[in-house]
Design a protein around this motif. Structure first.
Motif, PDB file in Angstrom:
ATOM      1  N   PHE A  51      -8.269  20.098  -1.146  1.00 21.03           N
ATOM      2  CA  PHE A  51      -8.663  19.592  -2.461  1.00 21.03           C
ATOM      3  C   PHE A  51      -7.534  19.784  -3.468  1.00 21.03           C
ATOM      4  O   PHE A  51      -7.185  18.869  -4.225  1.00 21.03           O
ATOM      5  CB  PHE A  51      -9.924  20.325  -2.935  1.00 21.03           C
ATOM      6  N   ILE A  52      -6.953  20.964  -3.469  1.00 16.50           N
ATOM      7  CA  ILE A  52      -5.873  21.257  -4.420  1.00 16.50           C
ATOM      8  C   ILE A  52      -4.674  20.354  -4.165  1.00 16.50           C
ATOM      9  O   ILE A  52      -4.100  19.769  -5.095  1.00 16.50           O
ATOM     10  CB  ILE A  52      -5.471  22.742  -4.325  1.00 16.50           C
ATOM     11  N   GLU A  53      -4.286  20.213  -2.900  1.00 12.43           N
ATOM     12  CA  GLU A  53      -3.130  19.379  -2.563  1.00 12.43           C
ATOM     13  C   GLU A  53      -3.341  17.927  -2.979  1.00 12.43           C
ATOM     14  O   GLU A  53      -2.447  17.290  -3.557  1.00 12.43           O
ATOM     15  CB  GLU A  53      -2.862  19.454  -1.056  1.00 12.43           C
ATOM     16  N   ALA A  54      -4.536  17.400  -2.719  1.00 11.01           N
ATOM     17  CA  ALA A  54      -4.828  16.012  -3.087  1.00 11.01           C
ATOM     18  C   ALA A  54      -4.759  15.820  -4.598  1.00 11.01           C
ATOM     19  O   ALA A  54      -4.237  14.816  -5.089  1.00 11.01           O
ATOM     20  CB  ALA A  54      -6.204  15.616  -2.558  1.00 11.01           C
ATOM     21  N   HIS A  55      -5.270  16.774  -5.354  1.00 11.62           N
ATOM     22  CA  HIS A  55      -5.279  16.649  -6.815  1.00 11.62           C
ATOM     23  C   HIS A  55      -3.903  16.854  -7.432  1.00 11.62           C
ATOM     24  O   HIS A  55      -3.597  16.266  -8.474  1.00 11.62           O
ATOM     25  CB  HIS A  55      -6.306  17.605  -7.417  1.00 11.62           C
ATOM     26  N   GLU A  56      -3.095  17.667  -6.805  1.00  9.23           N
ATOM     27  CA  GLU A  56      -1.733  17.829  -7.310  1.00  9.23           C
ATOM     28  C   GLU A  56      -0.922  16.544  -7.144  1.00  9.23           C
ATOM     29  O   GLU A  56       0.068  16.335  -7.855  1.00  9.23           O
ATOM     30  CB  GLU A  56      -1.048  18.990  -6.582  1.00  9.23           C
ATOM     31  N   LYS A  57      -1.367  15.668  -6.249  1.00  4.50           N
ATOM     32  CA  LYS A  57      -0.705  14.379  -6.057  1.00  4.50           C
ATOM     33  C   LYS A  57      -1.292  13.288  -6.950  1.00  4.50           C
ATOM     34  O   LYS A  57      -0.570  12.524  -7.571  1.00  4.50           O
ATOM     35  CB  LYS A  57      -0.796  13.957  -4.589  1.00  4.50           C
ATOM     36  N   ILE A  58      -2.621  13.213  -7.015  1.00  5.56           N
ATOM     37  CA  ILE A  58      -3.261  12.077  -7.695  1.00  5.56           C
ATOM     38  C   ILE A  58      -3.317  12.253  -9.211  1.00  5.56           C
ATOM     39  O   ILE A  58      -3.146  11.273  -9.961  1.00  5.56           O
ATOM     40  CB  ILE A  58      -4.683  11.829  -7.127  1.00  5.56           C
ATOM     41  N   LEU A  59      -3.541  13.461  -9.712  1.00  6.05           N
ATOM     42  CA  LEU A  59      -3.748  13.617 -11.154  1.00  6.05           C
ATOM     43  C   LEU A  59      -2.509  13.284 -11.989  1.00  6.05           C
ATOM     44  O   LEU A  59      -2.641  12.657 -13.053  1.00  6.05           O
ATOM     45  CB  LEU A  59      -4.264  15.023 -11.462  1.00  6.05           C
ATOM     46  N   PRO A  60      -1.294  13.657 -11.575  1.00  4.29           N
ATOM     47  CA  PRO A  60      -0.137  13.202 -12.354  1.00  4.29           C
ATOM     48  C   PRO A  60      -0.024  11.680 -12.420  1.00  4.29           C
ATOM     49  O   PRO A  60       0.416  11.125 -13.442  1.00  4.29           O
ATOM     50  CB  PRO A  60       1.057  13.818 -11.604  1.00  4.29           C
ATOM     51  N   GLU A  61      -0.439  10.986 -11.362  1.00  2.00           N
ATOM     52  CA  GLU A  61      -0.421   9.527 -11.373  1.00  2.00           C
ATOM     53  C   GLU A  61      -1.478   8.974 -12.325  1.00  2.00           C
ATOM     54  O   GLU A  61      -1.253   7.966 -13.008  1.00  2.00           O
ATOM     55  CB  GLU A  61      -0.656   8.985  -9.959  1.00  2.00           C
ATOM     56  N   ILE A  62      -2.637   9.616 -12.373  1.00  2.00           N
ATOM     57  CA  ILE A  62      -3.681   9.192 -13.312  1.00  2.00           C
ATOM     58  C   ILE A  62      -3.190   9.346 -14.747  1.00  2.00           C
ATOM     59  O   ILE A  62      -3.410   8.468 -15.592  1.00  2.00           O
ATOM     60  CB  ILE A  62      -4.972   9.999 -13.090  1.00  2.00           C
ATOM     61  N   VAL A  63      -2.522  10.440 -15.034  1.00  2.00           N
ATOM     62  CA  VAL A  63      -1.956  10.645 -16.381  1.00  2.00           C
ATOM     63  C   VAL A  63      -0.921   9.566 -16.689  1.00  2.00           C
ATOM     64  O   VAL A  63      -0.885   9.010 -17.790  1.00  2.00           O
ATOM     65  CB  VAL A  63      -1.334  12.044 -16.490  1.00  2.00           C
TER      66      VAL A  63
END
Length: 234
Positions: A51-63
């Motif tokens: 979960f952490i790894e996936a969010h460290e990738k996707i959330l900067p792109e969402i921003v």
């Protein structure tokens, strides 16, 4: 991307690849519910680290794709293993807050619902969270579009300069940050074959409050497309 006269588009593929193809500063609202990584068939892994790894990738792109004044609404619950729980919104907050200085948490909305699994060794879970972030300090909030009826609509002020006048707004009051919305279970009218579907009413309220007509709404974890239906309805 959407054609100028299009209302909606559905892209099939890995969410990270698809979001990376979206231009900078183009999305008014992202509203989504990601996998919790607890072993469901649609999830990328079954560990908290996944979960952490996936969010460290996707959330900067969402921003990156969120325009100035845009919002990010991330619906999340708990990681559960052997009756031990981890509040995933804590993790999401830390990652998003580290992405950019202008990402600001506006509300931590508690979504409560009446049905779910019963637990025998701890209290049964009946709520999850939605974190509402904005990109920058200037953002839309269409309060009149999401007001709810006053509890005491005929109440009047009994002192001060407005004595004798109605004390509440005639259009209704602002909703609290606790939202009681039924979750989608077997007999729910919206039920599809998706195992963890969230109700249209949840993204619908955010869309109504935080966007204007023709704004672009994104759901990178589309699931049963509840957010897309909500956007079309609004």
């Amino acid at each position: 991307m959407l054609e100028p006269d299009s209302d909606a588009a559905l892209f099939h593929g890995h969410c990270l690849d698809l979001v990376q193809a979206i231009p900078d500063n183009s999305v008014s609202l992202t509203v989504s519910s990601p996998p919790y990584c607890m072993g469901k068939e649609y999830e990328p892994g079954n560990k908290l680290e996944d979960f952490i790894e996936a969010h460290e990738k996707i959330l900067p792109e969402i921003v990156r794709v969120t325009k100035d004044g845009g919002s990010i609404c991330w619906q999340i619950g708990y990681y559960v293993r052997k009756n031990e729980i981890v509040p995933l919104d804590y993790i999401v907050f830390n990652i998003l807050a580290s992405c950019a200085k202008d990402i600001v948490l506006r509300n931590r909305v508690l979504w409560t619902f009446g049905h779910g699994l019963h637990n025998s060794r701890r209290f049964s879970g009946r709520h999850e969270m939605v974190l509402w972030f904005t990109k920058g300090k200037d953002y839309p909030f269409n309060l009149d579009d999401v007001r709810v009826p006053q509890k005491y609509p005929g109440k009047k002020a009994n002192r001060g300069p407005k004595q004798g006048q109605f004390s509440g707004n005639p259009k209704g009051k602002n909703h609290s940050d606790v939202w009681d919305i039924p979750n989608v279970k077997a007999n729910h009218i919206e039920k599809t074959n998706h195992p963890c579907q969230f109700p249209v009413a949840l993204p619908q309220r955010f869309i109504r409050a935080l966007t204007n007509e023709r704004d672009l709404v994104l759901d990178p974890y589309a699931g049963a497309c509840s957010s897309g239906v909500a956007a079309l309805l609004e």
